[in-house]
Design a protein around this motif. Structure first.
Motif, PDB file in Angstrom:
ATOM      1  N   MET A  20       0.850  -1.334   0.416  1.00 55.50           N
ATOM      2  CA  MET A  20       0.270   0.064  -0.250  1.00 55.50           C
ATOM      3  C   MET A  20       1.245   1.530  -0.126  1.00 55.50           C
ATOM      4  SD  MET A  20      -3.279  -0.736  -0.207  1.00 55.50           S
ATOM      5  CE  MET A  20      -3.742   0.690  -0.541  1.00 55.50           C
ATOM      6  N   ALA A  21       2.079   0.733   0.737  1.00 56.66           N
ATOM      7  CA  ALA A  21       2.878   2.437   1.240  1.00 56.66           C
ATOM      8  C   ALA A  21       2.852   3.024  -0.599  1.00 56.66           C
ATOM      9  CB  ALA A  21       3.896   2.107   2.207  1.00 56.66           C
ATOM     10  N   ALA A  22       3.899   1.490  -0.953  1.00 55.82           N
ATOM     11  CA  ALA A  22       4.315   1.612  -2.326  1.00 55.82           C
ATOM     12  C   ALA A  22       3.142   2.155  -4.045  1.00 55.82           C
ATOM     13  CB  ALA A  22       4.903   0.482  -2.997  1.00 55.82           C
ATOM     14  N   ILE A  63       3.377   4.643 -18.865  1.00 53.96           N
ATOM     15  CA  ILE A  63       4.355   5.258 -18.598  1.00 53.96           C
ATOM     16  C   ILE A  63       3.584   5.022 -16.429  1.00 53.96           C
ATOM     17  CG2 ILE A  63       4.736   8.033 -16.813  1.00 53.96           C
ATOM     18  CD1 ILE A  63       4.568   9.283 -19.460  1.00 53.96           C
ATOM     19  N   ALA A  64       2.571   4.564 -15.867  1.00 54.54           N
ATOM     20  CA  ALA A  64       1.821   4.353 -14.589  1.00 54.54           C
ATOM     21  C   ALA A  64       2.463   3.033 -15.009  1.00 54.54           C
ATOM     22  CB  ALA A  64       0.607   4.716 -15.130  1.00 54.54           C
ATOM     23  N   ASP A  65       2.015   1.964 -15.795  1.00 54.67           N
ATOM     24  CA  ASP A  65       2.048   0.882 -15.240  1.00 54.67           C
ATOM     25  C   ASP A  65       3.973   0.441 -14.932  1.00 54.67           C
ATOM     26  OD1 ASP A  65       1.394  -2.300 -15.413  1.00 54.67           O
ATOM     27  OD2 ASP A  65       2.435  -2.328 -17.699  1.00 54.67           O
ATOM     28  N   ASP A  66       4.228   1.017 -15.861  1.00 53.58           N
ATOM     29  CA  ASP A  66       6.038   0.609 -16.058  1.00 53.58           C
ATOM     30  C   ASP A  66       6.336   1.133 -14.137  1.00 53.58           C
ATOM     31  OD1 ASP A  66       6.571   0.335 -18.456  1.00 53.58           O
ATOM     32  OD2 ASP A  66       6.900   1.698 -19.195  1.00 53.58           O
ATOM     33  N   ALA A  67       5.465   2.526 -13.327  1.00 54.49           N
ATOM     34  CA  ALA A  67       6.335   3.348 -12.690  1.00 54.49           C
ATOM     35  C   ALA A  67       5.416   2.015 -11.107  1.00 54.49           C
ATOM     36  CB  ALA A  67       5.191   4.540 -12.144  1.00 54.49           C
ATOM     37  N   PHE A  68       4.279   2.454 -11.447  1.00 58.34           N
ATOM     38  CA  PHE A  68       3.967   0.634 -10.585  1.00 58.34           C
ATOM     39  C   PHE A  68       4.620  -0.129 -10.738  1.00 58.34           C
ATOM     40  CE2 PHE A  68      -0.225   3.152 -10.427  1.00 58.34           C
ATOM     41  CZ  PHE A  68      -0.677   3.400  -9.192  1.00 58.34           C
ATOM     42  N   ALA A  69       4.483  -1.240 -11.428  1.00 60.77           N
ATOM     43  CA  ALA A  69       5.520  -2.390 -11.993  1.00 60.77           C
ATOM     44  C   ALA A  69       6.589  -2.460 -11.440  1.00 60.77           C
ATOM     45  CB  ALA A  69       5.933  -2.807 -13.325  1.00 60.77           C
ATOM     46  N   ALA A  70       7.701  -1.151 -11.146  1.00 58.96           N
ATOM     47  CA  ALA A  70       9.167  -0.837 -10.262  1.00 58.96           C
ATOM     48  C   ALA A  70       8.888  -0.194  -9.418  1.00 58.96           C
ATOM     49  CB  ALA A  70       9.677  -0.109 -11.119  1.00 58.96           C
ATOM     50  N   ALA A  71       8.093  -0.093  -8.809  1.00 59.23           N
ATOM     51  CA  ALA A  71       7.739   0.294  -7.394  1.00 59.23           C
ATOM     52  C   ALA A  71       7.416  -0.475  -6.381  1.00 59.23           C
ATOM     53  CB  ALA A  71       7.132   1.250  -6.705  1.00 59.23           C
ATOM     54  N   LEU A  72       6.602  -2.211  -7.009  1.00 56.10           N
ATOM     55  CA  LEU A  72       5.953  -2.507  -5.948  1.00 56.10           C
ATOM     56  C   LEU A  72       7.966  -4.157  -6.032  1.00 56.10           C
ATOM     57  CD1 LEU A  72       2.702  -3.217  -7.749  1.00 56.10           C
ATOM     58  CD2 LEU A  72       3.690  -2.881  -5.134  1.00 56.10           C
ATOM     59  N   TRP A  79       2.981 -12.111  -7.985  1.00 58.14           N
ATOM     60  CA  TRP A  79       2.153 -11.461  -9.095  1.00 58.14           C
ATOM     61  C   TRP A  79       2.421 -10.050  -9.242  1.00 58.14           C
ATOM     62  CZ3 TRP A  79       5.036 -15.872 -11.421  1.00 58.14           C
ATOM     63  CH2 TRP A  79       4.264 -16.992 -10.351  1.00 58.14           C
ATOM     64  N   TYR A  80       1.943  -9.711 -10.713  1.00 54.59           N
ATOM     65  CA  TYR A  80       1.503  -8.781 -11.165  1.00 54.59           C
ATOM     66  C   TYR A  80       0.876  -8.438 -12.383  1.00 54.59           C
ATOM     67  CZ  TYR A  80       1.338  -3.206 -12.909  1.00 54.59           C
ATOM     68  OH  TYR A  80       1.990  -2.266 -13.397  1.00 54.59           O
ATOM     69  N   ALA A  81      -0.211  -8.598 -12.368  1.00 53.10           N
ATOM     70  CA  ALA A  81      -0.546  -8.339 -13.248  1.00 53.10           C
ATOM     71  C   ALA A  81      -1.590  -7.147 -13.766  1.00 53.10           C
ATOM     72  CB  ALA A  81      -2.272  -9.682 -13.820  1.00 53.10           C
ATOM     73  N   LEU A  91       7.355 -11.130 -10.014  1.00 53.02           N
ATOM     74  CA  LEU A  91       7.864  -9.680  -8.977  1.00 53.02           C
ATOM     75  C   LEU A  91       9.234 -10.111  -8.305  1.00 53.02           C
ATOM     76  CD1 LEU A  91       5.797  -6.412  -8.740  1.00 53.02           C
ATOM     77  CD2 LEU A  91       7.457  -7.028 -10.474  1.00 53.02           C
ATOM     78  N   ASP A  92       8.778 -11.476  -7.380  1.00 51.63           N
ATOM     79  CA  ASP A  92       9.323 -11.439  -6.454  1.00 51.63           C
ATOM     80  C   ASP A  92       9.312 -12.573  -5.986  1.00 51.63           C
ATOM     81  OD1 ASP A  92      10.592 -11.629  -3.673  1.00 51.63           O
ATOM     82  OD2 ASP A  92       9.481 -10.255  -2.763  1.00 51.63           O
TER      83      ASP A  92
END
Length: 335
Positions: A20-22, A63-72, A79-81, A91-92
Motif C-alpha cells: 500500500m505504501a508503494a 508511464i503508470a504501468d512501468d512506475a507501479f511495476a517498478a515500485a512494487l 505476481w503483477y497482472a 516480481l518476487d
C-alpha cells in the motif's frame, strides 16, 4: 482521526502495508504529472500502441504501468497482472501477494482534464500465476482505487468497510477523511452510455425507459443521467451521493460480456461498493461470487445504491412475456 505520512500503510493489515505504501508513492507522483498536463515534456495523451485487448494505449498508460511495476518490487508482491501487460509478470519469488491493476483508468479523458484514476486488487499469491487471479472476487485481500481529480483521493477496503483518504499536496501524504463510507440506499441518478441503447437487451431498455419516463412514469421519479466514461469518476460520485452505474453486455460483436475486465476493474470496484453498503452484480448475480475465466476476461457490471441494483436484477429476471409487455407499453425509443 487524521494520520499523516505513512497513515495508509499504518491502517493496512501488516502483510499489505509495504504494498500500500508503494502504491501511494506512485500515485502521488502520477498526480503531479497529471496536474502538469501539457506542461510535461511528454504528450500524455499520445497513442503509443495497443494492449492485448486491442485498446489504444496512451503514453500515460505506459508511464503508470512501468512506475507501479517498478515500485512494487520488494513489497511482497509475487505476481503483477496489469491491463497493459499480456501476461502476469513475476516480481518476487518469495512474495505472498498477487496484485492486479488498471494503472490508468479513463485514459481517453486525459486530454479533456476529466478525473481519471488507478484501480487495484490484491489476492493471496498461488504457485501458479494465473491461478492467483482466476478465483472468486470474494477472495480479495484488498481492493480500491486512486482518483486524480480536483482532489487526489484513495478509497480502499480490506474487508472491514471502505475508507477514504485525500492527498495533502503540501505534505505529500494521504490523510484519512472517512473511516466508513456508506452509499445511500437509493437515488435519482443513473449512469449509462445511452448511445448503445439499440444494442441493449430488452430488460435493460425497459429499465432505462422507465427511468426516463420521469415523474409521470411507473417509477414516479425524475431521474438524472450521468456518463463520464471514467470508471473511477463514476464510482466516486456514487460513493459520495448514491446512484447507479450500468455497463451491460449488448448485441455488438465482442460486447456480449460488456467491456470491463473482471480481475482488475470489476472485482475491486465491487469489493469497495459492497463494503460501503451498496450492491454490485453482473445484472443477475452478486459480482463478489463470480470469477474470471481468463486474465483479461470481461463481465457486465451494475453497481451502486442497493435498491437500484436489485431493481435491475428484477427486470433482468422477469419472464419474457412480462418483459415484452413492459417494453411494448413503456418503450420511449421503440420504432
Amino acid at each position: 482521526m487524521e494520520h499523516h505520512n505513512d497513515s495508509v500503510a499504518a491502517d493496512a493489515p501488516a502483510s499489505l502495508a509495504p504494498t500500500m505504501a508503494a502504491l501511494c508513492e506512485v500515485a502521488i507522483t502520477l498526480a503531479q504529472t497529471i496536474a502538469r498536463g501539457p506542461l510535461n515534456t511528454t504528450n500524455l495523451h499520445s497513442e503509443v500502441g495497443e494492449n492485448s485487448d486491442g485498446d489504444h494505449q496512451k503514453a500515460l498508460d505506459v508511464i503508470a504501468d512501468d512506475a507501479f511495476a517498478a515500485a512494487l518490487g520488494g513489497t511482497g508482491v509475487r505476481w503483477y497482472a496489469s491491463e497493459e501487460q499480456d501476461v502476469v509478470v513475476p516480481l518476487d519469488a518469495e512474495g505472498t501477494l498477487a496484485l492486479a491493476i488498471d494503472p490508468l483508468d479513463g485514459s481517453s479523458n486525459i486530454d479533456a482534464n476529466v478525473s481519471i484514476g488507478t484501480i487495484f486488487s490484491i489476492f493471496p499469491a498461488e504457485t501458479e500465476a494465473d491461478a492467483s487471479f482466476l478465483r472468486p472476487a470474494s477472495e480479495q485481500l484488498a481492493g480500491g482505487y486512486f482518483i486524480y481529480g480536483p482532489q487526489t483521493c484513495l478509497v480502499v477496503t480490506y474487508g472491514d468497510g471502505a475508507r477514504q483518504y485525500v492527498l495533502d499536496p503540501a505534505s505529500r501524504s494521504f490523510v484519512l477523511v472517512s473511516e466508513r463510507l456508506n452509499i445511500p440506499a437509493t437515488s435519482s441518478e443513473f449512469a449509462i452510455n445511452a448511445s448503445n441503447y439499440r444494442h441493449w437487451s430488452r430488460p435493460v431498455r425497459a429499465f432505462i425507459d422507465d427511468c426516463l419516463a420521469g415523474a409521470e412514469g411507473p417509477r414516479a421519479t425524475d431521474f438524472n443521467m450521468r456518463w463520464v466514461a471514467s470508471l473511477v469518476a463514476e464510482t466516486h460520485r456514487i460513493l459520495t451521493r448514491g446512484g447507479l452505474f450500468l455497463y451491460p453486455g449488448d448485441a455488438r460483436p465482442g460486447y456480449g460480456q460488456g467491456r470491463l475486465r473482471m480481475v482488475y476493474e470489476c472485482a475491486p470496484i465491487a469489493f469497495v461498493i459492497e463494503q460501503a453498503a451498496g450492491g454490485a452484480t453482473d445484472g443477475f448475480d452478486p459480482l463478489m461470487r463470480l470469477r474470471a475465466d481468463t486474465l483479461h476476461g470481461r463481465t457486465p457490471l451494475v453497481f451502486g445504491s442497493r435498491e437500484m441494483v436489485e431493481r435491475v436484477t428484477a427486470y433482468n429476471t422477469l419472464p419474457e412475456s412480462e418483459v415484452s409487455a413492459l417494453f411494448g407499453n413503456r418503450g420511449l425509443f421503440r420504432a
